[in-house]
Design a protein around this motif. Structure first.
Motif, PDB file in Angstrom:
ATOM      1  N   TYR A  30       2.473   7.632  -5.871  1.00  0.00           N
ATOM      2  CA  TYR A  30       1.774   6.774  -4.908  1.00  0.00           C
ATOM      3  C   TYR A  30       1.675   5.364  -5.480  1.00  0.00           C
ATOM      4  CZ  TYR A  30       0.814  11.207  -2.758  1.00  0.00           C
ATOM      5  OH  TYR A  30       0.977  12.438  -2.176  1.00  0.00           O
ATOM      6  N   HIS A  47       1.096   2.612  -4.115  1.00  0.00           N
ATOM      7  CA  HIS A  47       0.151   1.715  -3.456  1.00  0.00           C
ATOM      8  C   HIS A  47      -1.224   2.387  -3.410  1.00  0.00           C
ATOM      9  CE1 HIS A  47       3.853  -0.269  -2.165  1.00  0.00           C
ATOM     10  NE2 HIS A  47       4.256   0.917  -1.714  1.00  0.00           N
ATOM     11  N   HIS A  48      -2.232   1.672  -3.858  1.00  0.00           N
ATOM     12  CA  HIS A  48      -3.572   2.241  -3.768  1.00  0.00           C
ATOM     13  C   HIS A  48      -4.608   1.128  -3.716  1.00  0.00           C
ATOM     14  CE1 HIS A  48      -4.170   1.402  -8.083  1.00  0.00           C
ATOM     15  NE2 HIS A  48      -5.443   1.714  -7.909  1.00  0.00           N
ATOM     16  N   TRP A  68      -4.824   6.313  -1.772  1.00  0.00           N
ATOM     17  CA  TRP A  68      -3.511   6.270  -2.391  1.00  0.00           C
ATOM     18  C   TRP A  68      -2.466   6.496  -1.312  1.00  0.00           C
ATOM     19  CZ3 TRP A  68      -7.697   6.846  -5.228  1.00  0.00           C
ATOM     20  CH2 TRP A  68      -7.704   6.370  -6.551  1.00  0.00           C
ATOM     21  N   SER A  69      -1.387   5.721  -1.337  1.00  0.00           N
ATOM     22  CA  SER A  69      -0.426   5.747  -0.241  1.00  0.00           C
ATOM     23  C   SER A  69       1.003   5.649  -0.762  1.00  0.00           C
ATOM     24  CB  SER A  69      -0.702   4.586   0.718  1.00  0.00           C
ATOM     25  OG  SER A  69       0.297   4.491   1.706  1.00  0.00           O
ATOM     26  N   ARG A  70       1.907   6.376  -0.072  1.00  0.00           N
ATOM     27  CA  ARG A  70       3.333   6.213  -0.341  1.00  0.00           C
ATOM     28  C   ARG A  70       3.867   4.946   0.333  1.00  0.00           C
ATOM     29  NH1 ARG A  70       5.413  10.755  -2.649  1.00  0.00           N
ATOM     30  NH2 ARG A  70       4.341  12.744  -2.284  1.00  0.00           N
ATOM     31  N   HIS A  71       3.122   4.444   1.287  1.00  0.00           N
ATOM     32  CA  HIS A  71       3.557   3.279   2.058  1.00  0.00           C
ATOM     33  C   HIS A  71       2.734   2.059   1.652  1.00  0.00           C
ATOM     34  CE1 HIS A  71       5.605   6.323   4.346  1.00  0.00           C
ATOM     35  NE2 HIS A  71       4.457   6.883   4.701  1.00  0.00           N
ATOM     36  N   PRO A  72       3.278   0.877   1.803  1.00  0.00           N
ATOM     37  CA  PRO A  72       2.549  -0.338   1.411  1.00  0.00           C
ATOM     38  C   PRO A  72       1.224  -0.468   2.160  1.00  0.00           C
ATOM     39  CG  PRO A  72       4.873  -0.824   1.784  1.00  0.00           C
ATOM     40  CD  PRO A  72       4.655   0.579   2.252  1.00  0.00           C
ATOM     41  N   LEU A  73       0.248  -1.042   1.468  1.00  0.00           N
ATOM     42  CA  LEU A  73      -1.071  -1.277   2.041  1.00  0.00           C
ATOM     43  C   LEU A  73      -1.330  -2.775   2.124  1.00  0.00           C
ATOM     44  CD1 LEU A  73      -3.208   1.374   0.087  1.00  0.00           C
ATOM     45  CD2 LEU A  73      -2.255   1.587   2.397  1.00  0.00           C
ATOM     46  N   GLU A  74      -2.019  -3.160   3.171  1.00  0.00           N
ATOM     47  CA  GLU A  74      -2.414  -4.553   3.327  1.00  0.00           C
ATOM     48  C   GLU A  74      -3.782  -4.588   4.003  1.00  0.00           C
ATOM     49  OE1 GLU A  74      -0.356  -5.786   7.532  1.00  0.00           O
ATOM     50  OE2 GLU A  74       0.961  -5.707   5.781  1.00  0.00           O
ATOM     51  N   ALA A 116      -1.959   0.743   6.519  1.00  0.00           N
ATOM     52  CA  ALA A 116      -0.751   1.340   5.940  1.00  0.00           C
ATOM     53  C   ALA A 116       0.455   0.976   6.801  1.00  0.00           C
ATOM     54  CB  ALA A 116      -0.904   2.850   5.846  1.00  0.00           C
TER      55      ALA A 116
END
Length: 312
Positions: free
Chosen positions: A147, A149-150, A159-165, A189
């Motif tokens: 992960y 991105h967190h 926690w993310s597999r994809h980008p966070l903003e 996400a």
């Protein structure tokens, strides 16, 4: 001297109990909540009223009261109406995102093992509560491989597999709580199906004491979170959190009136040693939450819960 009702009286007691149980299942919103919090207390454990018709049936058979058996169908039918759907088998859920929600406990002695167990679920998003140092550093280090991105705000994290903003805290602190108390965050996400606003929250605990169920702070925190959801500019929203309540509890009405919960699955998550309620929730707007299930126990007093989400 007879210390128990005669057969006819016993039948009447069983029949009245059956009717009252059916009424509580179907009309639980009519139970007052002021003062003792009896309404919320009943709704927290409402599924367990399903045991009453079973016990009544056993009592009727043992006491040879066959005439009352048709009446026992009332609470059984009421329970099936309320909870039969989530227990029905379903085809494998097609989903766009797999999410996991877990209160990891601030007393967890094996954060690394907990993190590895959560990674094994293969989720796209993992929400955690009760993150405290030095365990937080362990979660960040262990989950980093899967992960990248967190975001962490206070004691909650995503926690993310994809980008966070667009990461920011969400103020859900009820009046009367002083000092550091950051238990809500929001992030967007960027998934392959588009952007989704993800909220992670940990509502205040409730206490059961001589004065009844003390849930005022939790209820106020739920109202604040509901307002934050109303202000969310993205239509697609996922809420993950330890909400310290079940979806039947009217205390979560500010959330359940705005978001949909799982249509299938029971997934009792607390306490981990003998789960009797699900206070860890996965909800969504403009999305469908599939079957919810528990994962294997970790070092926490909660069980993790997981569900697939289909975006609309």
């Amino acid at each position: 001297m007879r210390w128990w009702p005669a057969r006819g009286a016993r039948g009447r007691v069983l029949a009245v109990t059956a009717v009252l149980t059916a009424a509580l299942l179907l009309l639980h919103r009519w139970v007052p909540n002021s003062g003792w919090g009896l309404g919320s207390l009943l709704e927290t454990f409402l599924p367990w009223l399903g045991l009453v018709p079973v016990l009544l049936l056993m009592s009727a058979l043992l006491r040879r009261s066959p005439a009352v058996l048709p009446v026992l169908l009332l609470p059984a039918a009421a329970w099936a109406y309320q909870y039969g759907g989530p227990l029905l088998p379903s085809a494998a859920d097609g989903h766009d995102l797999l999410v996991v929600q877990h209160n990891v406990s601030d007393e967890n002695t094996d954060p690394a093992g907990t993190a590895r167990a959560l990674m094994d679920a293969g989720a796209d998003l993992i929400a955690l509560e009760e993150l405290v140092p030095p365990a937080l550093e362990v979660y960040e280090r262990t989950l980093a491989a899967g992960y990248p991105h967190h975001a962490v705000r206070g004691t909650v994290g995503l926690w993310s597999r994809h980008p966070l903003e667009g990461v920011r805290p969400v103020d859900i602190r009820p009046p009367g709580i002083t000092g550091p108390w950051d238990r809500g965050l929001r992030a967007v996400a960027r998934t392959p199906r588009g952007k989704v606003a993800v909220h992670v929250a940990h509502l205040p605990s409730v206490r059961l004491g001589p004065g009844g169920l003390a849930a005022a702070r939790r209820d106020e925190s739920a109202r604040l979170l509901g307002r934050a959801l109303d202000a969310e500019p993205y239509e697609r929203v996922i809420l993950l959190g330890d909400l310290n309540s079940t979806v039947d509890d009217r205390g979560l009405a500010p959330l359940t009136s705005r978001l949909g919960a799982a249509r299938r699955g029971v997934a009792f998550s607390f306490p981990a040693a003998l789960p009797v309620v699900r206070i860890d929730q996965i909800m969504a707007r403009s999305a469908t939450v599939g079957r919810i299930r528990t994962l294997a126990a970790t070092g926490s007093d909660h069980l993790p819960v997981a569900a697939g989400i289909r975006l609309e």
